[in-house]
Design an enzyme around this catalytic site. Structure first.
Site, PDB file in Angstrom:
ATOM      1  N   ASP A 276      28.434  18.039   9.944  1.00 40.46           N
ATOM      2  CA  ASP A 276      28.571  16.618  10.200  1.00 40.46           C
ATOM      3  C   ASP A 276      29.281  16.201  11.495  1.00 40.46           C
ATOM      4  OD1 ASP A 276      28.109  16.928   7.105  1.00 40.46           O
ATOM      5  OD2 ASP A 276      29.901  18.542   6.739  1.00 40.46           O
TER       6      ASP A 276
ATOM      7  N   ASP B 113      23.233  13.468   4.243  1.00 38.19           N
ATOM      8  CA  ASP B 113      24.496  13.580   2.985  1.00 38.19           C
ATOM      9  C   ASP B 113      24.384  11.628   2.487  1.00 38.19           C
ATOM     10  OD1 ASP B 113      25.509  15.576   3.674  1.00 38.19           O
ATOM     11  OD2 ASP B 113      27.243  15.980   4.580  1.00 38.19           O
TER      12      ASP B 113
END
Length: 170
Positions: free
Chosen positions: A123, A142
């Site tokens: 991330d 995401d």
């Protein structure tokens, strides 16, 4: 066989592949340019920050001892399989649903790759939201999943309105 494929949601599989490619390209760029927890301020509310997510959304179960890697891997494999099956059964004319399924498929495949290859999800998109604070870091996969889910919801409302208006005509 190819003619059938072109009439289903699989005709839009390029969208899932695009999400997967952009997701992996951005993650590779982060892995090559950042050390864990390195951060670059882009604006007052947005940073590029490399973090590892060993759990699911919002780091759910991230500190659970390692079993969660395989649990979320299995969930992602099942999701990829189901989405592929549904795309093969969904007429391409259901555009919101087809786009939504393909965005979710690309995102699920991107995060699945990370779990298998690294043991965690990479991330790096790090936002601070006024009056809330720091939002958990996320990635392109995401975004595909969230936008795809929104498209599926839009499809549900659009089809509900069509069904309601068709029932009124009867």
């Amino acid at each position: 066989m190819i003619a059938q494929y072109k009439q289903t949601g699989l005709a839009w599989i390029w969208l899932a592949l695009l999400v997967l490619i952009v997701d992996q390209a951005t993650k590779i760029a982060v892995l090559q340019s950042f050390q864990l927890y390195d951060s670059v301020k882009i604006t007052e509310f947005f940073n590029l920050t490399y973090v590892r997510n060993y759990g699911a959304a919002f780091s759910f179960l991230a500190d659970s001892g390692g079993w969660q890697r395989w649990f979320f891997t299995i969930i992602a494999i099942v999701a990829v399989g189901l989405l592929s099956f549904w795309l093969a059964k969904t007429p391409k004319q259901q555009i919101w649903l087809v786009i939504g399924f393909n965005l979710i498929l690309g995102g699920a495949a991107g995060n699945l790759y990370d779990r298998v290859a690294y043991g965690y999800v990479v991330d790096f998109l790090d936002f601070t939201i006024p009056l809330y604070g720091r939002w958990p870091a996320f990635n392109v996969a995401d975004m595909g999943i969230v936008i795809g889910a929104a498209c599926v919801l839009i499809d549900a409302f659009v089809n509900q309105k069509k069904t309601s208006s068709e029932e009124k005509k009867i």
